[in-house]
Design a protein around this motif. Sequence first.
Motif, PDB file in Angstrom:
ATOM      1  N   ASP A 196      -6.685  -7.869  19.537  1.00  0.00           N
ATOM      2  CA  ASP A 196      -5.502  -8.603  19.099  1.00  0.00           C
ATOM      3  C   ASP A 196      -4.368  -7.661  18.714  1.00  0.00           C
ATOM      4  OD1 ASP A 196      -3.630 -10.326  18.073  1.00  0.00           O
ATOM      5  OD2 ASP A 196      -4.934 -11.212  16.560  1.00  0.00           O
ATOM      6  N   MET A 197      -4.621  -6.757  17.767  1.00  0.00           N
ATOM      7  CA  MET A 197      -3.531  -6.008  17.162  1.00  0.00           C
ATOM      8  C   MET A 197      -3.194  -4.697  17.884  1.00  0.00           C
ATOM      9  SD  MET A 197      -2.578  -8.144  15.043  1.00  0.00           S
ATOM     10  CE  MET A 197      -1.172  -7.134  14.609  1.00  0.00           C
ATOM     11  N   PHE A 198      -4.149  -4.039  18.525  1.00  0.00           N
ATOM     12  CA  PHE A 198      -3.804  -2.806  19.228  1.00  0.00           C
ATOM     13  C   PHE A 198      -2.834  -3.080  20.373  1.00  0.00           C
ATOM     14  CE2 PHE A 198      -7.004   0.752  18.151  1.00  0.00           C
ATOM     15  CZ  PHE A 198      -6.959   0.425  16.808  1.00  0.00           C
ATOM     16  N   CYS A 199      -2.898  -4.283  20.952  1.00  0.00           N
ATOM     17  CA  CYS A 199      -1.902  -4.657  21.973  1.00  0.00           C
ATOM     18  C   CYS A 199      -0.508  -4.686  21.370  1.00  0.00           C
ATOM     19  CB  CYS A 199      -2.255  -6.012  22.580  1.00  0.00           C
ATOM     20  SG  CYS A 199      -3.746  -6.015  23.586  1.00  0.00           S
ATOM     21  N   HIS A 200      -0.394  -5.150  20.130  1.00  0.00           N
ATOM     22  CA  HIS A 200       0.892  -5.131  19.438  1.00  0.00           C
ATOM     23  C   HIS A 200       1.333  -3.693  19.160  1.00  0.00           C
ATOM     24  CE1 HIS A 200       1.675  -9.346  18.732  1.00  0.00           C
ATOM     25  NE2 HIS A 200       0.496  -9.534  18.180  1.00  0.00           N
ATOM     26  N   TRP A 201       0.430  -2.909  18.604  1.00  0.00           N
ATOM     27  CA  TRP A 201       0.816  -1.541  18.229  1.00  0.00           C
ATOM     28  C   TRP A 201       1.202  -0.721  19.448  1.00  0.00           C
ATOM     29  CZ3 TRP A 201       1.589  -3.827  14.346  1.00  0.00           C
ATOM     30  CH2 TRP A 201       0.689  -4.273  13.410  1.00  0.00           C
ATOM     31  N   SER A 202       0.627  -1.031  20.603  1.00  0.00           N
ATOM     32  CA  SER A 202       0.986  -0.313  21.826  1.00  0.00           C
ATOM     33  C   SER A 202       2.472  -0.450  22.134  1.00  0.00           C
ATOM     34  CB  SER A 202       0.157  -0.842  23.003  1.00  0.00           C
ATOM     35  OG  SER A 202       0.574  -0.251  24.222  1.00  0.00           O
ATOM     36  N   TYR A 203       2.978  -1.682  22.184  1.00  0.00           N
ATOM     37  CA  TYR A 203       4.388  -1.847  22.558  1.00  0.00           C
ATOM     38  C   TYR A 203       5.336  -1.474  21.418  1.00  0.00           C
ATOM     39  CZ  TYR A 203       4.467  -6.596  20.393  1.00  0.00           C
ATOM     40  OH  TYR A 203       4.421  -7.670  19.540  1.00  0.00           O
TER      41      TYR A 203
ATOM     42  N   PHE B 286      -1.381  -3.293   8.153  1.00  0.00           N
ATOM     43  CA  PHE B 286      -1.255  -4.705   8.514  1.00  0.00           C
ATOM     44  C   PHE B 286      -2.513  -5.444   8.082  1.00  0.00           C
ATOM     45  CE2 PHE B 286      -2.776  -8.053  11.283  1.00  0.00           C
ATOM     46  CZ  PHE B 286      -1.766  -8.984  11.146  1.00  0.00           C
ATOM     47  N   GLY B 287      -2.320  -6.678   7.601  1.00  0.00           N
ATOM     48  CA  GLY B 287      -3.465  -7.527   7.354  1.00  0.00           C
ATOM     49  C   GLY B 287      -3.412  -8.259   6.036  1.00  0.00           C
ATOM     50  N   TYR B 288      -4.458  -9.022   5.781  1.00  0.00           N
ATOM     51  CA  TYR B 288      -4.575  -9.846   4.591  1.00  0.00           C
ATOM     52  C   TYR B 288      -6.011 -10.348   4.542  1.00  0.00           C
ATOM     53  CZ  TYR B 288      -3.464 -13.093   8.412  1.00  0.00           C
ATOM     54  OH  TYR B 288      -3.446 -13.741   9.620  1.00  0.00           O
ATOM     55  N   TRP B 289      -6.370 -10.989   3.452  1.00  0.00           N
ATOM     56  CA  TRP B 289      -7.728 -11.511   3.333  1.00  0.00           C
ATOM     57  C   TRP B 289      -7.817 -12.872   4.013  1.00  0.00           C
ATOM     58  CZ3 TRP B 289     -11.976  -9.027   1.609  1.00  0.00           C
ATOM     59  CH2 TRP B 289     -13.144  -9.793   1.529  1.00  0.00           C
ATOM     60  N   VAL B 290      -8.658 -12.959   5.041  1.00  0.00           N
ATOM     61  CA  VAL B 290      -8.930 -14.239   5.702  1.00  0.00           C
ATOM     62  C   VAL B 290     -10.213 -14.795   5.089  1.00  0.00           C
ATOM     63  CG1 VAL B 290      -9.474 -15.406   7.858  1.00  0.00           C
ATOM     64  CG2 VAL B 290      -7.797 -13.549   7.835  1.00  0.00           C
ATOM     65  N   PHE B 291     -10.106 -15.941   4.461  1.00  0.00           N
ATOM     66  CA  PHE B 291     -11.260 -16.506   3.772  1.00  0.00           C
ATOM     67  C   PHE B 291     -12.396 -16.801   4.749  1.00  0.00           C
ATOM     68  CE2 PHE B 291      -8.013 -17.164   0.572  1.00  0.00           C
ATOM     69  CZ  PHE B 291      -8.703 -16.813  -0.583  1.00  0.00           C
ATOM     70  N   GLU B 292     -13.595 -16.650   4.245  1.00  0.00           N
ATOM     71  CA  GLU B 292     -14.791 -16.749   5.090  1.00  0.00           C
ATOM     72  C   GLU B 292     -15.053 -18.173   5.574  1.00  0.00           C
ATOM     73  OE1 GLU B 292     -15.630 -13.562   1.897  1.00  0.00           O
ATOM     74  OE2 GLU B 292     -14.412 -15.378   2.142  1.00  0.00           O
ATOM     75  N   GLY B 293     -14.467 -19.156   4.914  1.00  0.00           N
ATOM     76  CA  GLY B 293     -14.632 -20.534   5.349  1.00  0.00           C
ATOM     77  C   GLY B 293     -15.657 -21.313   4.557  1.00  0.00           C
ATOM     78  N   ASP B 294     -16.327 -20.662   3.603  1.00  0.00           N
ATOM     79  CA  ASP B 294     -17.339 -21.373   2.825  1.00  0.00           C
ATOM     80  C   ASP B 294     -16.726 -22.092   1.626  1.00  0.00           C
ATOM     81  OD1 ASP B 294     -16.730 -18.964   1.659  1.00  0.00           O
ATOM     82  OD2 ASP B 294     -18.799 -18.267   1.442  1.00  0.00           O
ATOM     83  N   TRP B 295     -16.159 -21.336   0.693  1.00  0.00           N
ATOM     84  CA  TRP B 295     -15.597 -21.982  -0.497  1.00  0.00           C
ATOM     85  C   TRP B 295     -14.097 -22.235  -0.382  1.00  0.00           C
ATOM     86  CZ3 TRP B 295     -12.350 -19.636  -4.357  1.00  0.00           C
ATOM     87  CH2 TRP B 295     -11.983 -18.317  -4.066  1.00  0.00           C
ATOM     88  N   GLN B 296     -13.441 -21.600   0.614  1.00  0.00           N
ATOM     89  CA  GLN B 296     -12.063 -21.939   0.956  1.00  0.00           C
ATOM     90  C   GLN B 296     -11.935 -21.889   2.483  1.00  0.00           C
ATOM     91  OE1 GLN B 296      -8.495 -20.874  -1.140  1.00  0.00           O
ATOM     92  NE2 GLN B 296      -9.646 -19.691  -2.665  1.00  0.00           N
ATOM     93  N   PRO B 297     -11.184 -22.814   3.080  1.00  0.00           N
ATOM     94  CA  PRO B 297     -11.037 -22.806   4.538  1.00  0.00           C
ATOM     95  C   PRO B 297     -10.371 -21.513   5.020  1.00  0.00           C
ATOM     96  CG  PRO B 297     -10.268 -24.884   3.601  1.00  0.00           C
ATOM     97  CD  PRO B 297     -10.490 -23.954   2.457  1.00  0.00           C
ATOM     98  N   ALA B 298     -10.798 -21.044   6.177  1.00  0.00           N
ATOM     99  CA  ALA B 298     -10.202 -19.846   6.768  1.00  0.00           C
ATOM    100  C   ALA B 298      -8.807 -20.151   7.287  1.00  0.00           C
ATOM    101  CB  ALA B 298     -11.082 -19.326   7.901  1.00  0.00           C
TER     102      ALA B 298
END
Length: 383
Positions: free
Chosen positions: A200-207, A170-182
């Motif tokens: 955030d995500m371990f709560c999802h994986w639990s259920y 699971f996941g994707y690249w979240v921009f750092e916010g400097d040259w592109q908004p996060a």
Amino acid sequence: MTTRSLGVVLNGVTGRMGYRQHLVRSILAINDEGGVALSGGDRVLLEPVLAGRSAAKLREICERHNLKSWTTDLAGALRDPDNEVYFDAQVTPARVAAITRAIEAGKHVYTEKPTAATTQEAVELARLAARAGVRGGVVQDKLFLPGLLKLRRLLDGGFFGRVLSVRGEFGYWVFEGDWQPAQRPSWNYRAEDGGGITLDMFCHWSYVLENLFGRVEAVTARVATHIPERVDEAGRAYRATADDAAYGIFELAGGVVAQINSSWCVRVDRDELVRFQVDGTEGSAVAGLRGCRVQHRAVTPKPVWNPDVPVAHRFRDDWQEVPDNEEFGNGFKAQWEMFVRSVVEDTPFPYDFLSGARGVQLAESGLRSSAEGRRVELPELVL
């Protein structure tokens, strides 16, 4: 057929998730369809009362959607006997106190996860709700994704035989916010504000793991803060104090082993932002948000490792797509309808506060595993 109203206090709808998924795509969509259908044919219309700290934002949302009620006085909204349900989509640090007040006011509570920052607090909320005799429910939206519903169908049909392992990405690249908004709010990367991908995500994986394959009994995890500095919504640089990646091995009841990588620092090379591969003695499946492909043991190819010869076989062509066979609606909306029926018809709700506490327990145990460099067992939680 009769129609009744149910007052719902919505706290946190000025945020992205609370607004889009819960207010617009759930509450308003339910009312547009004539309300929640009960087992006897009657219907329930939801009367939202928007609560929060910003009067300007609440007023603007109400005007945009022609809603009547908003307030910055949460205590006053909870005193109103017409408001029978409280919903919380605030940041995690604000959640326990608000839910506690709602329970003490005799309201049924439906909430985003995590229900709390610690297992002790999460279990205590479950105990409070049980003592007060109110219904407690936790959002577990991933179970309603079409891809996972197809996995559920395969499991119910015995397709896998004995399930051996689960692998998730699971996941994707979240921009750092400097040259592109996060793409995610800055508080996600500050531990002091309740951020962190593990919580955030371990709560999802639990259920997800519990409802499909078995309850998590032990975890071995490594978490990391790969990007140490980011830029917030106002253009100010800040230190990232929360983890932005978590790599976990989960041991499940019944012997299934699950491995799931969660990261906001990964570039996507897969069909969807989340992918689960399930391998069993009789067959395997790969599921994402919507799609699901399978390969039965009778049509499994017989690869041989030989690095000196180019691979000519197209392994992905050996998989078969699982048909929809039904209409898949919005998962958040479907669970809202389940919770409303549970409240009005006084029936059990499967995704209760104790299941939410198990999610917090898994996240807390994962963080402890990483900090201490060891495997952590999860004792069963009881009220």
